[in-house]
Design an enzyme around this catalytic site. Structure first.
Site, PDB file in Angstrom:
ATOM      1  N   ASN A   7     -53.691  76.650  23.700  1.00  0.00           N
ATOM      2  CA  ASN A   7     -54.580  76.170  22.635  1.00  0.00           C
ATOM      3  C   ASN A   7     -56.004  76.569  23.026  1.00  0.00           C
ATOM      4  OD1 ASN A   7     -56.125  74.766  20.811  1.00  0.00           O
ATOM      5  ND2 ASN A   7     -55.237  72.762  21.242  1.00  0.00           N
ATOM      6  N   ARG A  90     -51.830  78.412  19.400  1.00  0.00           N
ATOM      7  CA  ARG A  90     -52.495  77.759  18.270  1.00  0.00           C
ATOM      8  C   ARG A  90     -53.472  78.743  17.626  1.00  0.00           C
ATOM      9  NH1 ARG A  90     -57.848  74.257  18.440  1.00  0.00           N
ATOM     10  NH2 ARG A  90     -57.942  73.784  16.244  1.00  0.00           N
ATOM     11  N   HIS A 179     -57.651  72.533  12.077  1.00  0.00           N
ATOM     12  CA  HIS A 179     -57.145  71.416  12.901  1.00  0.00           C
ATOM     13  C   HIS A 179     -55.930  70.739  12.268  1.00  0.00           C
ATOM     14  CE1 HIS A 179     -61.573  70.886  14.338  1.00  0.00           C
ATOM     15  NE2 HIS A 179     -60.918  71.621  15.219  1.00  0.00           N
ATOM     16  N   ASN A 210     -65.471  69.738  19.930  1.00  0.00           N
ATOM     17  CA  ASN A 210     -66.557  70.706  19.849  1.00  0.00           C
ATOM     18  C   ASN A 210     -66.660  71.206  18.404  1.00  0.00           C
ATOM     19  OD1 ASN A 210     -68.597  72.201  21.119  1.00  0.00           O
ATOM     20  ND2 ASN A 210     -67.287  74.002  21.017  1.00  0.00           N
ATOM     21  N   GLY A 211     -65.488  71.447  17.814  1.00  0.00           N
ATOM     22  CA  GLY A 211     -65.379  71.643  16.370  1.00  0.00           C
ATOM     23  C   GLY A 211     -64.820  70.350  15.803  1.00  0.00           C
ATOM     24  N   ARG A 240     -72.048  74.626  15.400  1.00  0.00           N
ATOM     25  CA  ARG A 240     -71.995  75.024  13.986  1.00  0.00           C
ATOM     26  C   ARG A 240     -72.787  74.062  13.115  1.00  0.00           C
ATOM     27  NH1 ARG A 240     -65.745  75.026  13.826  1.00  0.00           N
ATOM     28  NH2 ARG A 240     -65.590  75.764  15.942  1.00  0.00           N
ATOM     29  N   ASN A 334     -63.188  59.993  23.437  1.00  0.00           N
ATOM     30  CA  ASN A 334     -63.952  59.675  24.660  1.00  0.00           C
ATOM     31  C   ASN A 334     -65.368  59.159  24.459  1.00  0.00           C
ATOM     32  OD1 ASN A 334     -62.077  60.665  26.832  1.00  0.00           O
ATOM     33  ND2 ASN A 334     -62.228  62.518  25.582  1.00  0.00           N
ATOM     34  N   GLU A 385     -51.487  68.396  19.767  1.00  0.00           N
ATOM     35  CA  GLU A 385     -51.219  69.630  19.029  1.00  0.00           C
ATOM     36  C   GLU A 385     -50.205  70.484  19.778  1.00  0.00           C
ATOM     37  OE1 GLU A 385     -55.501  69.951  19.234  1.00  0.00           O
ATOM     38  OE2 GLU A 385     -55.499  70.957  17.309  1.00  0.00           O
TER      39      GLU A 385
END
Ligand code: ADP
Length: 397
Positions: A7, A90, A179, A210-211, A240, A334, A385
């Site tokens: 991934n 992925r 996702h 992060n995304g 982004r 987290n 995932e």
């Protein structure tokens, strides 16, 4: 059968070696801070954790280190690559080129090259991952598992942009989301945890990493999601911008002398949390800086929570109510302050967070953070995932 799942994210790379008959994870790990200083591999096997601190300039370096670790005399779990039956990768975006899990061939990889622009931060990483694995294990069967599949149930009024319909038909420009594997996993896991049938639940899933993307899931089916034609849309992310008025982009390009392509790179790599804070794209760095009084780091965190909250609220309207709010991924699992910021002021809508429960340290288990009198269940569910990808890969073989 043993499946290696890769991934590859924008700044991290997760892997798991899964024994399919038992669905037991034989070894797993994460490469962190790829492409930024302080690279680290955390490899878990035999009930032990092995940490290697080594600069990871790119994803090829990360995967090479993972493969070395899997056959290592001490930290390894297999004697040779022959013990890996297949590799599942992925992939973030498929457009309409692939609608289901697909076996890797030269022809498929050529198509992947063509569609990599759909997810400029992720698809190139996935391609690097596939190519690195094919170079080391040329005879191994590999599958591509696409995030976009779960979002295929969105109705046209949700996935269409307000553009000329003929242009949508010709160029397939529409919302695809991302996702999906994670949103699918956590919405089902939420139903299982609550001992309810997913078909009876209205769920909003917040995959915050992060995304980041947020989805509205009605009866187990995705009905809307925050990411768009590419993973650039939605909430502001690590690097982004998230949603932005196109006229502002054209204006910025003109003022800064950027071409359209440069403008897109700017929006994907220099904006979001990094751009607003001027500190980092990493939420741990942002939280540390904000705690020390850095106002722009705090502003970035506030923007993120505000934007996520707006999506949660709008998806409650889309779903006609809400039973479960799920947080997942690096930040969602987290970062208590982010969860608190999103839930703050949502009491009137039945979302009431128990602040004491919210301040837990992630140990990989599912947590219920709802206050006693919260109408909506607020859950943290570690995403998996990798298991979904391994199952899909095994099924394809
Ligand atoms: P992606 O897969 O999109 O690269 P992740 O889901 O791995 O992202 O999330 C990475 C983000 O999660 C980073 O911003 C990181 O700071 C944040 N994070 C906060 N705490 C932790 C933690 N304990 N472990 C891993 N990531 C964390």
């Amino acid at each position: 059968m043993k499946i290696l799942v890769i991934n590859a994210g924008s700044s991290s790379l997760k892997y798991q070696l899964i024994h399919m008959e038992t669905e037991e994870v034989i070894a797993k790990g994460t490469c962190e801070r790829i492409g930024i200083d302080g690279g680290k591999l955390t490899h878990k096997a035999h009930g032990e954790t092995f940490v290697i601190e080594q600069e990871l300039p790119d994803h090829t370096a990360a995967i090479s280190l993972v493969l070395k670790e899997l056959v290592d005399a001490k930290a390894g779990v297999i004697h040779s690559m022959d013990e890996i039956d297949a590799v599942g990768h992925r992939v973030v975006a498929s457009g309409e080129a692939f609608t289901k899990t697909t076996l890797v061939t030269d022809e498929v990889m050529e198509t992947m090259e063509v569609i990599k622009e759909l997810a400029p931060l992720h698809n190139p990483a996935a391609i690097l991952g596939v190519n690195a694995c094919r170079a080391v294990m040329p005879d191994k069967k590999m599958a591509l598992v696409f995030d976009t599949s779960f979002h295929a149930t969105m109705p046209p009024y949700a996935y269409l942009y307000g553009i000329d319909y003929d242009d949508y038909k010709q160029y397939k420009v529409r919302k695809y989301g991302a996702h999906g594997t994670s949103h699918k996993f956590v919405s089902q896991a939420a139903a299982d945890y609550l001992k309810r049938d997913v078909k009876d639940l209205k769920i909003v899933t917040c995959h915050l990493g992060n995304g980041s993307s947020i989805s509205a899931v009605n009866g187990g089916k995705c009905v809307d999601t925050s990411m768009g034609f590419t993973p650039l849309a939605g909430v502001p992310m690590g690097t982004r911008s998230g949603d932005i008025d196109y006229a502002a982009v054209e204006f910025l390009c003109r003022k800064k002398g950027m071409s359209m392509a440069e403008g897109l790179t700017y929006l994907n790599k220099k904006c979001g949390m990094l751009g607003i804070s001027g500190v980092s794209s990493d939420f741990r760095d942002l939280c540390a800086a904000a705690e020390q009084g850095n106002e722009r780091a705090q502003l970035a965190l506030d923007m993120f929570a505000y934007s996520c909250k707006k999506y949660v609220g709008s998806y409650m309207a889309v779903l006609g109510g809400l039973d479960v709010l799920v947080f997942t991924a690096g930040v969602g699992e987290n970062t208590p302050t982010v969860r608190e910021g999103i839930c703050e002021g949502m009491e009137a809508f039945g979302i009431k967070l128990d602040k004491a429960k919210n301040n837990f340290k992630n140990d990989g288990s599912i947590r219920d953070l709802s206050a006693e009198d919260s109408r909506v269940k607020i859950l943290v569910i570690p995403t998996n995932e990798e298991l979904v990808i391994a199952r899909e890969t095994a099924a394809l073989l």
